[in-house]
Design a protein around this motif. Structure first.
Motif, PDB file in Angstrom:
ATOM      1  N   UNK A   1       3.597  -0.927  -1.594  1.00  0.00           N
ATOM      2  CA  UNK A   1       2.266  -0.515  -1.147  1.00  0.00           C
ATOM      3  C   UNK A   1       2.326  -0.060   0.301  1.00  0.00           C
TER       4      UNK A   1
ATOM      5  N   UNK B   1       4.083   3.286   0.665  1.00  0.00           N
ATOM      6  CA  UNK B   1       3.278   4.451   0.301  1.00  0.00           C
ATOM      7  C   UNK B   1       2.225   4.755   1.360  1.00  0.00           C
ATOM      8  N   UNK B   2       1.658   3.702   1.927  1.00  0.00           N
ATOM      9  CA  UNK B   2       0.661   3.935   2.971  1.00  0.00           C
ATOM     10  C   UNK B   2       1.299   4.553   4.203  1.00  0.00           C
ATOM     11  N   UNK B   3       2.570   4.294   4.395  1.00  0.00           N
ATOM     12  CA  UNK B   3       3.236   4.776   5.604  1.00  0.00           C
ATOM     13  C   UNK B   3       4.086   6.003   5.332  1.00  0.00           C
ATOM     14  N   UNK B   4       3.823   6.697   4.270  1.00  0.00           N
ATOM     15  CA  UNK B   4       4.572   7.908   3.931  1.00  0.00           C
ATOM     16  C   UNK B   4       6.053   7.625   3.740  1.00  0.00           C
ATOM     17  N   UNK B   5       6.363   6.500   3.174  1.00  0.00           N
ATOM     18  CA  UNK B   5       7.758   6.177   2.905  1.00  0.00           C
ATOM     19  C   UNK B   5       7.937   5.982   1.409  1.00  0.00           C
TER      20      UNK B   5
ATOM     21  N   UNK C   1      -4.041  -3.851   1.860  1.00  0.00           N
ATOM     22  CA  UNK C   1      -4.630  -2.690   2.527  1.00  0.00           C
ATOM     23  C   UNK C   1      -5.129  -3.086   3.914  1.00  0.00           C
TER      24      UNK C   1
ATOM     25  N   UNK D   1      -2.096  -3.551   6.326  1.00  0.00           N
ATOM     26  CA  UNK D   1      -1.353  -2.372   6.775  1.00  0.00           C
ATOM     27  C   UNK D   1      -2.228  -1.345   7.449  1.00  0.00           C
TER      28      UNK D   1
END
Lengths: 166, 374, 153, 362
Positions: D58, D61-65, D320, D323
């Protein structure tokens, strides 16, 4: 009364700003296309991962006849701020029996190099260039000391001189 | 512990001494802060430095002016280009070398790109200091675009020793202007997200507003320059007060905030990014064709005398002081590094705050330790 | 901002004892060692108000030391250089400027660390970067026996 | 009847009958306890591994990884590899630390979170103990964990640990109030603290919908307060990486660190499970008024899927939070509780009591 209104206004404002931040992360969570990670060892085979000018290491280009441009003048050695270049010259008999000074070993200590590019810039015969290899990890530090001229190679200009003379 | 060695610490009964660093997530390098705490309240901060002292000033005495360039990269590695430029400008001014117009504009563009990259990294790290870990990745993601521009043109991403007295080492890549403009366009789109994620956030504001207030007098007395100084309402942008390069021909504002707290320092940097984007837009169009370097003798010898050159790095005023005795090596070289002065104000402004604020304050000063140690 | 000629004229009146000349870039004021602190105070309080100590450092001119200050005024933006010489090499001492510009505290500690010049009235004179028993590396006669660097010409 | 298909009580009843036919009632109870314990141990370990993996994906994905992607397909075995690494790591002992308490602390933390699972209703008929005071049992047991954190921080003989532990104490004591009060609002609605009764009362609609706005407020407050209570970001002050390096578990290594780590994730699960049970109808499917066809389709989804779906949604929201937000400061944390959450919660509770008294809910 105004205090009470401010109290609730603060709470609402706080929730609003927090939700603003959550929208950003939520947006990226839902858009996997934005992922910027490059999966390194695999990507090597798919695309070029460094630019042409990338400063990976100092190399000495050789042509198909195993000849290079280095005269062994030692300017690069003089300019190098870290002493990462050592030039060893030797004397060989040239035309009409005169001894000429040529390069024997162009030793390059990769471990000491700071990639400032002075040696390449000052070389009068453009004998040095940047190589794009960046995977320098080795198990032994001594392997980082490289001899740039290949064994058996010779100075390109030597033939030209001979040709010009003959 | 030997009490004689510790006489600089004022400790009362019940206080604890906490060593933050040299390996600590929020000191950004090998800075050690000896903190005297009463509960969680900071009573005294004693910075200890020297963990990566490399003796650059001594090394400079054994290097020619062209060789010094690559050492300056390694002081403040995030404003490497400005550091290079300081030495180059000093040599050019001393010898009266007229640098081609093209070079001047390229240097300005690079200065500002470096500044943006530095502020992006700082923004990322500041977010992380305050616990917003995602900010770190967004900042790094966008910084990567600048580093790509650097890599394409100079072959290295951070320490590109690209300046040389008289001009540049080699010409920039043909795509340089195009990619720079692409970046400006891209980043103008992403910048509002930065504000939405962190600047507007109520937690972030509470963590920074009113924290570590540095008055204008304190800033001047402690020699704080750069965004940290300008956050205290004091104009200290060398680009404005002693313009170098072509900064006097470009239009930009000096960002000044009067509050002097961590948030003001934060806002100065964020607004400076916008100004830098403006400068880049103006300067990129003015990069004319022409030579990339002036004619300079292979061995540079400065005339006997003392020289001083100031430039504005991403962190403040960098001064290069050179004493030349007419030889090809400088007789004495001294760098007035911005971080050195910015660090030592920490004790004054962090007193009385909580330990979490100490992190917020030292983060907002944007310290780069190799620049302090040199 | 005043021109160098105006500054020279101004300082000749303000500091009768000092030796004032125009250097390569800025006006340079050289004072005697015992007038160091007094001159600095005068400069900080004069009309031009040199309230910002940009840089203070030392230079080793064998056998004497030069202490050099770069001062600027945040209101008028004038930039001057203040110098003095220390003749005593074995036990060099000078007055600290800490009470005039607090930033001097740490820059003077750096000078003490690198040159071994002691500052009177300094609040906390300790080594800054190096160990206590290390030599004074920026002195010209410093020799590091372990990592020898020799000047190649 | 479709309700029967997914009813676990028949299964458990059959097992009980079978055991009783071969041994005495005492031994039956003992055997059942052992079986349940073993199942929970396995569940605990698996869930811990999964949650760690989920969190990493999660946040990635939130951090563009991409997140873990090397071990196993899509990195699914990454946490297993991490576990093996942690198990084989050296246990570092600190000089002049209180050995006994230092070793005891991780067990207290993990036992506290383990105890609470017993009362969680996973699906219809799948609940180890259905206590009369189910809610209060869970609240009481989960807050035991802070004793472990305090002990660990104190016994480590490290200043970072000590500060982290003390912060944790202050934090849990304050936020316990908000958690308790917001759960109390549902107790007022249902008039019972038995979890099965609470779930049964939501058969015709979840409390978050039935209870009007006060229930929503109670739910939000519970979410915030519970995040704070389990020391997760933005309230992760006891660990506060950028200030205290790792807070109370700075000096722990290897499997002991893994225990703290696992307990943190299990607490997250528990908190989400309680929120699900009380506000989102537990394992009850989603029903809308008189849309019988729709309700019937919803009924065909097994109750255990409903439960875990809701739980993972709440866990996602908690992740959520972590992060996105910066960390609060300790005084702001306490201010948030005492100045905002607690007064709001008290007013909210009164409003709910009033609503219940007037019978203004469905």
């Amino acid at each position: 009364m105004s205090g009470v209104i401010k109290y609730f206004a603060d709470i609402l404002h706080g929730i609003k700003t927090l939700w603003g931040g959550m929208r950003i992360t939520g947006k990226y969570f839902l858009s996997p296309k934005e992922i910027v990670t490059q999966q390194y060892p695999e990507i090597r085979h798919k695309q070029k991962i460094v630019y042409d000018r990338f400063k990976g290491e100092v190399i000495m280009p050789h042509d198909e006849n195993n000849q290079h441009n280095c005269t062994g003048c030692g300017v690069c050695e003089m300019y190098c701020p870290n002493g990462s270049i050592e030039i060893i010259t030797k004397k060989i008999p040239g035309e009409n029996g005169k001894m000429i000074k040529v390069i024997d070993k162009h030793i390059y200590h990769l471990s000491m190099c700071t990639f400032c590019g002075l040696c390449i810039k000052v070389c009068p015969t453009q004998a040095l260039a940047w190589g794009q290899n960046f995977e320098h990890a080795v198990y032994d530090r001594s392997k980082l000391t490289k001899v740039l001229n290949k064994p058996g190679s010779s100075y390109k200009g030597l033939n030209k001189k001979k040709e010009a003379k003959s | 512990m030997d009490t004689k060695l510790k006489n600089y610490i004022v400790k009362e009964n019940g206080d604890i001494i906490l060593n933050m660093g040299p390996q600590h997530p929020s000191t950004h390098g090998v800075l050690r802060l000896e903190v005297v705490l009463k509960g969680e309240t900071v009573k005294q901060v004693v910075p200890h430095i020297g963990y990566i002292h490399r003796g650059i000033e001594k090394m400079c005495e054994y290097d020619t002016y062209k060789q010094i360039i690559h050492l300056t990269d390694r002081m403040d590695y995030l404003s490497a280009h400005m550091n290079n430029e300081a030495v180059c400008l000093l040599v050019e001014n001393a010898l009266g070398i007229e640098v081609p117009e093209r070079v001047k504009y390229i240097r300005v563009v690079l200065d500002e790109l470096t500044r943006i990259a530095s502020h992006q990294l700082w923004w990322s790290a500041y977010g992380m200091d305050l616990g917003a870990l995602t900010a770190f990745f967004y900042g790094m993601r966008d910084r990567e675009r600048i580093l790509d521009i650097f890599e394409e043109s100079f072959g290295s991403r951070l320490l590109h020793s690209f300046n040389t007295p008289g001009g540049l080492m080699h010409d920039v890549h043909p795509n340089f202007q195009k990619h720079t403009m692409e970046f400006v366009k891209y980043f103008r789109k992403k910048l509002p997200e930065y504000h939405q994620l962190l600047t507007d956030n109520v937690i972030f504001r509470n963590r920074t507003q009113g924290i570590g207030v540095m008055s204008k007098e304190t800033a001047i007395a402690y020699g704080v320059t750069g965004p940290s100084g300008r956050g205290s309402g004091y104009s200290c942008d060398v680009r404005k007060i002693a313009p170098y390069g072509v900064y006097d021909q470009l239009e930009f504002e000096e960002i000044i905030y009067d509050e002097g707290d961590s948030f003001a320092r934060y806002m100065v940097r964020m607004k400076e990014i916008e100004q830098s984007l403006n400068i880049i837009e103006q300067a990129v169009d003015k990069i004319t064709d022409g030579p990339y370097t002036a004619k300079v003798k292979p061995i540079i010898k400065l005339p006997e005398g003392e020289y001083y050159q100031r430039v504005e790095t991403a962190r403040g005023e960098l001064g290069v002081y050179v004493v030349s005795d007419g030889k090809k090596f400088p007789y004495r070289m001294h760098f007035r590094s911005p971080n050195f002065n910015n660090l030592f104000v920490l004790n004054t402004i962090a007193k009385g705050h909580l330990i979490a604020d100490l992190v917020a304050i030292s983060g907002s000063l944007d310290l780069v330790i190799p620049d302090i140690d040199r | 901002m005043k021109s160098n000629e105006e500054l020279i004229k101004y300082f000749t009146e303000l500091l009768p004892d000092a030796q004032i000349q125009e250097g390569k870039q800025f006006v340079e004021i050289t004072v005697a060692l015992d007038k160091w602190h007094e001159t600095a105070k005068t400069l900080a309080q004069c009309d031009l108000k040199f309230d910002f100590l940009v840089n203070i450092t030392a230079v080793d001119y064998l056998p004497k030391f030069m202490i050099v200050c770069h001062l600027t005024s945040t209101t008028t933006r004038d930039f001057i250089v203040l110098k003095t010489f220390i003749e005593d090499r074995d036990n060099p001492t000078i007055d600290s400027l800490y009470d005039i510009w607090p930033t001097a505290e740490f820059q003077e500690r750096e000078i003490f660390d690198m040159f071994g010049i002691k500052f009177n009235n300094h609040p906390d004179l300790r080594r800054l970067f190096l160990e206590d028993d290390y030599g004074y590396p920026l002195r010209k006669d410093f020799k590091d026996e372990i990592n020898m660097i020799e000047l190649k010409n | 009847m479709h309700d029967r298909i997914y009813d676990f009580s028949q299964l458990t009843h059959h097992i009980d009958q079978a055991l009783r036919s071969v041994m005495s009632p005492t031994w039956t109870v003992i055997t059942e306890l052992v079986i349940i314990g073993l199942i929970f141990l396995g569940f605990y370990a698996l869930l811990g591994l999964f949650l760690v993996y989920a969190e990493r994906k999660v946040c990635a994905l939130m951090q563009n990884r991409i997140g873990p992607n090397r071990v196993g397909k899509w990195g699914t075995l990454q946490t297993v590899a991490d576990l093996i690494k942690l198990l084989t790591k050296e246990l570092v002992y600190i000089k002049r630390s209180d050995k006994f308490l230092y070793n005891l602390a991780p067990f207290i933390v993990i036992v506290a979170s383990f105890l609470a699972i017993a009362a969680v209703p996973f699906a219809k008929g799948l609940q180890a103990v259905d206590l009369d005071i189910g809610i209060f049992y869970i609240i009481a047991v989960t807050s035991l964990g802070v004793i472990g954190i305090l002990l660990g921080g104190w016994a480590s003989n490290s200043k970072y640990s000590l500060i982290g532990a003390m912060r944790s104490g202050a934090q849990v004591v304050s936020y316990e109030l908000s958690v308790g009060l917001s759960l109390l609002s549902i107790v007022i609605f249902t008039g019972s603290t038995r979890l099965s009764t609470i779930i049964a009362s939501q058969a015709d609609g979840w409390w978050i919908f039935k209870g009007h706005i006060p229930a929503v407020i109670a739910f939000l407050i519970y979410l915030v307060a519970a995040t704070a209570e389990i020391n997760r970001g933005p309230f992760d002050l006891p660990e506060a990486e950028s200030e205290l390096t790792a807070g109370f578990h700075t000096e722990y290594s290897g499997i002991k660190f893994a225990m703290f780590f696992l307990a943190e994730y299990m607490n997250m699960f528990l908190v989400a499970a309680i929120a699900t049970t009380l506000f989102l109808g537990g394992w009850m499917p989603f029903h809308i008024g008189h849309w019988d066809a729709f309700n019937r389709i919803m009924d065909y989804i097994p109750s255990i899927i409903w439960f875990f779906g809701k739980v993972f949604f709440i866990i996602y929201v908690i992740m959520w939070f972590k992060w996105t937000f910066p960390r609060l400061r300790i005084d702001q944390l306490l201010k948030l509780e005492w100045k905002y959450l607690l007064p709001l919660n008290l007013i909210n509770t009164i409003i709910i009591a009033f609503i219940v008294m007037m019978g203004w809910y469905f």
